[in-house]
Design a protein around this motif. Sequence first.
Motif, PDB file in Angstrom:
ATOM      1  N   LEU A  76       0.807  -1.222   0.000  1.00  0.00           N
ATOM      2  CA  LEU A  76       0.000   0.000   0.000  1.00  0.00           C
ATOM      3  C   LEU A  76       0.838   1.270   0.000  1.00  0.00           C
ATOM      4  O   LEU A  76       0.285   2.369   0.022  1.00  0.00           O
ATOM      5  N   ASN A  77       2.162   1.130   0.005  1.00  0.00           N
ATOM      6  CA  ASN A  77       3.064   2.269  -0.049  1.00  0.00           C
ATOM      7  C   ASN A  77       2.862   3.199   1.150  1.00  0.00           C
ATOM      8  O   ASN A  77       2.688   4.406   1.010  1.00  0.00           O
ATOM      9  N   VAL A  78       2.881   2.594   2.333  1.00  0.00           N
ATOM     10  CA  VAL A  78       2.681   3.352   3.571  1.00  0.00           C
ATOM     11  C   VAL A  78       4.032   3.866   4.053  1.00  0.00           C
ATOM     12  O   VAL A  78       5.019   3.132   4.091  1.00  0.00           O
ATOM     13  N   ASN A  79       4.059   5.111   4.411  1.00  0.00           N
ATOM     14  CA  ASN A  79       5.248   5.761   4.928  1.00  0.00           C
ATOM     15  C   ASN A  79       5.722   5.018   6.188  1.00  0.00           C
ATOM     16  O   ASN A  79       4.918   4.666   7.039  1.00  0.00           O
ATOM     17  N   PRO A  80       7.040   4.769   6.334  1.00  0.00           N
ATOM     18  CA  PRO A  80       7.530   4.052   7.517  1.00  0.00           C
ATOM     19  C   PRO A  80       7.157   4.706   8.846  1.00  0.00           C
ATOM     20  O   PRO A  80       6.885   4.020   9.824  1.00  0.00           O
ATOM     21  N   ARG A  81       7.109   6.025   8.884  1.00  0.00           N
ATOM     22  CA  ARG A  81       6.727   6.707  10.117  1.00  0.00           C
ATOM     23  C   ARG A  81       5.263   6.440  10.455  1.00  0.00           C
ATOM     24  O   ARG A  81       4.916   6.129  11.596  1.00  0.00           O
ATOM     25  N   HIS A  82       4.396   6.515   9.455  1.00  0.00           N
ATOM     26  CA  HIS A  82       2.977   6.239   9.682  1.00  0.00           C
ATOM     27  C   HIS A  82       2.749   4.759   9.987  1.00  0.00           C
ATOM     28  O   HIS A  82       1.869   4.410  10.764  1.00  0.00           O
ATOM     29  N   ARG A  83       3.572   3.923   9.389  1.00  0.00           N
ATOM     30  CA  ARG A  83       3.491   2.484   9.639  1.00  0.00           C
ATOM     31  C   ARG A  83       3.787   2.191  11.111  1.00  0.00           C
ATOM     32  O   ARG A  83       3.084   1.430  11.754  1.00  0.00           O
ATOM     33  N   HIS A  84       4.822   2.835  11.617  1.00  0.00           N
ATOM     34  CA  HIS A  84       5.201   2.626  13.011  1.00  0.00           C
ATOM     35  C   HIS A  84       4.103   3.128  13.946  1.00  0.00           C
ATOM     36  O   HIS A  84       3.782   2.480  14.942  1.00  0.00           O
ATOM     37  N   GLU A  85       3.544   4.295  13.647  1.00  0.00           N
ATOM     38  CA  GLU A  85       2.479   4.853  14.485  1.00  0.00           C
ATOM     39  C   GLU A  85       1.248   3.950  14.483  1.00  0.00           C
ATOM     40  O   GLU A  85       0.639   3.729  15.529  1.00  0.00           O
ATOM     41  N   ALA A  86       0.873   3.427  13.319  1.00  0.00           N
ATOM     42  CA  ALA A  86      -0.296   2.550  13.226  1.00  0.00           C
ATOM     43  C   ALA A  86      -0.051   1.238  13.967  1.00  0.00           C
ATOM     44  O   ALA A  86      -0.946   0.728  14.649  1.00  0.00           O
ATOM     45  N   HIS A  87       1.151   0.716  13.857  1.00  0.00           N
ATOM     46  CA  HIS A  87       1.470  -0.542  14.531  1.00  0.00           C
ATOM     47  C   HIS A  87       1.476  -0.356  16.050  1.00  0.00           C
ATOM     48  O   HIS A  87       0.980  -1.198  16.785  1.00  0.00           O
ATOM     49  N   ARG A  88       2.002   0.766  16.494  1.00  0.00           N
ATOM     50  CA  ARG A  88       2.051   1.054  17.926  1.00  0.00           C
ATOM     51  C   ARG A  88       0.638   1.269  18.482  1.00  0.00           C
ATOM     52  O   ARG A  88       0.344   0.878  19.604  1.00  0.00           O
ATOM     53  N   ALA A  89      -0.253   1.858  17.692  1.00  0.00           N
ATOM     54  CA  ALA A  89      -1.628   2.092  18.135  1.00  0.00           C
ATOM     55  C   ALA A  89      -2.519   0.870  17.903  1.00  0.00           C
ATOM     56  O   ALA A  89      -3.719   0.945  18.140  1.00  0.00           O
ATOM     57  N   GLU A  90      -1.932  -0.214  17.451  1.00  0.00           N
ATOM     58  CA  GLU A  90      -2.626  -1.477  17.189  1.00  0.00           C
ATOM     59  C   GLU A  90      -3.734  -1.316  16.159  1.00  0.00           C
ATOM     60  O   GLU A  90      -4.798  -1.909  16.262  1.00  0.00           O
ATOM     61  N   ARG A  91      -3.469  -0.506  15.155  1.00  0.00           N
ATOM     62  CA  ARG A  91      -4.379  -0.360  14.022  1.00  0.00           C
ATOM     63  C   ARG A  91      -3.755  -1.091  12.846  1.00  0.00           C
ATOM     64  O   ARG A  91      -3.308  -0.481  11.885  1.00  0.00           O
ATOM     65  N   CYS A  92      -3.713  -2.391  12.937  1.00  0.00           N
ATOM     66  CA  CYS A  92      -2.971  -3.208  11.981  1.00  0.00           C
ATOM     67  C   CYS A  92      -3.868  -3.916  10.985  1.00  0.00           C
ATOM     68  O   CYS A  92      -3.371  -4.613  10.110  1.00  0.00           O
ATOM     69  N   GLY A  93      -5.166  -3.777  11.098  1.00  0.00           N
ATOM     70  CA  GLY A  93      -6.076  -4.475  10.206  1.00  0.00           C
ATOM     71  C   GLY A  93      -6.157  -3.816   8.845  1.00  0.00           C
ATOM     72  O   GLY A  93      -5.733  -2.676   8.641  1.00  0.00           O
ATOM     73  N   PHE A  94      -6.722  -4.546   7.935  1.00  0.00           N
ATOM     74  CA  PHE A  94      -6.857  -4.088   6.558  1.00  0.00           C
ATOM     75  C   PHE A  94      -7.704  -2.815   6.488  1.00  0.00           C
ATOM     76  O   PHE A  94      -7.313  -1.823   5.885  1.00  0.00           O
ATOM     77  N   LEU A  95      -8.867  -2.871   7.115  1.00  0.00           N
ATOM     78  CA  LEU A  95      -9.783  -1.743   7.088  1.00  0.00           C
ATOM     79  C   LEU A  95      -9.212  -0.532   7.812  1.00  0.00           C
ATOM     80  O   LEU A  95      -9.386   0.606   7.373  1.00  0.00           O
ATOM     81  N   GLU A  96      -8.502  -0.765   8.897  1.00  0.00           N
ATOM     82  CA  GLU A  96      -7.927   0.347   9.656  1.00  0.00           C
ATOM     83  C   GLU A  96      -6.853   1.075   8.856  1.00  0.00           C
ATOM     84  O   GLU A  96      -6.796   2.299   8.837  1.00  0.00           O
ATOM     85  N   VAL A  97      -5.988   0.316   8.201  1.00  0.00           N
ATOM     86  CA  VAL A  97      -4.885   0.935   7.453  1.00  0.00           C
ATOM     87  C   VAL A  97      -5.416   1.696   6.246  1.00  0.00           C
ATOM     88  O   VAL A  97      -5.008   2.832   5.978  1.00  0.00           O
ATOM     89  N   ILE A  98      -6.358   1.092   5.522  1.00  0.00           N
ATOM     90  CA  ILE A  98      -6.842   1.703   4.283  1.00  0.00           C
ATOM     91  C   ILE A  98      -7.893   2.773   4.534  1.00  0.00           C
ATOM     92  O   ILE A  98      -7.779   3.902   4.063  1.00  0.00           O
ATOM     93  N   PHE A  99      -8.934   2.406   5.272  1.00  0.00           N
ATOM     94  CA  PHE A  99     -10.105   3.279   5.342  1.00  0.00           C
ATOM     95  C   PHE A  99     -10.090   4.213   6.541  1.00  0.00           C
ATOM     96  O   PHE A  99     -10.313   5.414   6.401  1.00  0.00           O
ATOM     97  N   VAL A 100      -9.830   3.694   7.712  1.00  0.00           N
ATOM     98  CA  VAL A 100      -9.913   4.527   8.910  1.00  0.00           C
ATOM     99  C   VAL A 100      -8.749   5.522   8.964  1.00  0.00           C
ATOM    100  O   VAL A 100      -8.945   6.722   9.128  1.00  0.00           O
TER     101      VAL A 100
END
Length: 193
Positions: free
Chosen positions: A115-139
């Motif tokens: 999905l070409n997610v920025n590494p900084r945003h990737r780390h923030e999403a992983h730390r906030a436990e927003r690792c699902g498909f819908l969370e990464v794409i839509f939310v």
Amino acid sequence: MKAEHLHILADLSAQPTASARTRLIAIRRLCRAFTRELDAIRAERRALRRQAGKLRPFLPFTRLAVADLERQAVSHRSDAVEDLCQALASLGRILVQDREGMAESLGFDGLCDLLNVNPRHRHEAHRAERCGFLEVIFVEGLEDSAEQRGDGWRDGPLFNACHYAMMEVIRANAAESRAPAAQQPPKLRLVKR
């Protein structure tokens, strides 16, 4: 994109033997092509509205021409728009429901790579436990965040597909959630203190 290429991508996205990575890439390419076509139709509609706007200073003499251009802008390729929105909604349902478990089989890092997610945003999403498909794409709207960020509106091909799918769900449930006309709203009581 040619129609034969779209058919190949549609076959790949529906093929049960294809890997999750291949299916997601095919779905994303389809969504990108459909979104690009929708944008082209909207640009054509805007051009018709601009032509009508150029004639407005000469009203009332150009009233018929302005009305005709506005009518054309509303109905311009409306069948194609409806078909494209339906196609995006069906692809979005595949992503939202994720019955095949594409997100789990790809893993969080594999999903973010595709999905070409920025590494900084990737780390923030992983730390906030927003690792699902819908969370990464839509939310969170992290699709293509490595290319662009800071826009007020999220606009990625998979986000658009999920958006149309959610609109379809809301429309389908709106009729069911409406209260019957005979039912009265609850009465409010005045509470004195």
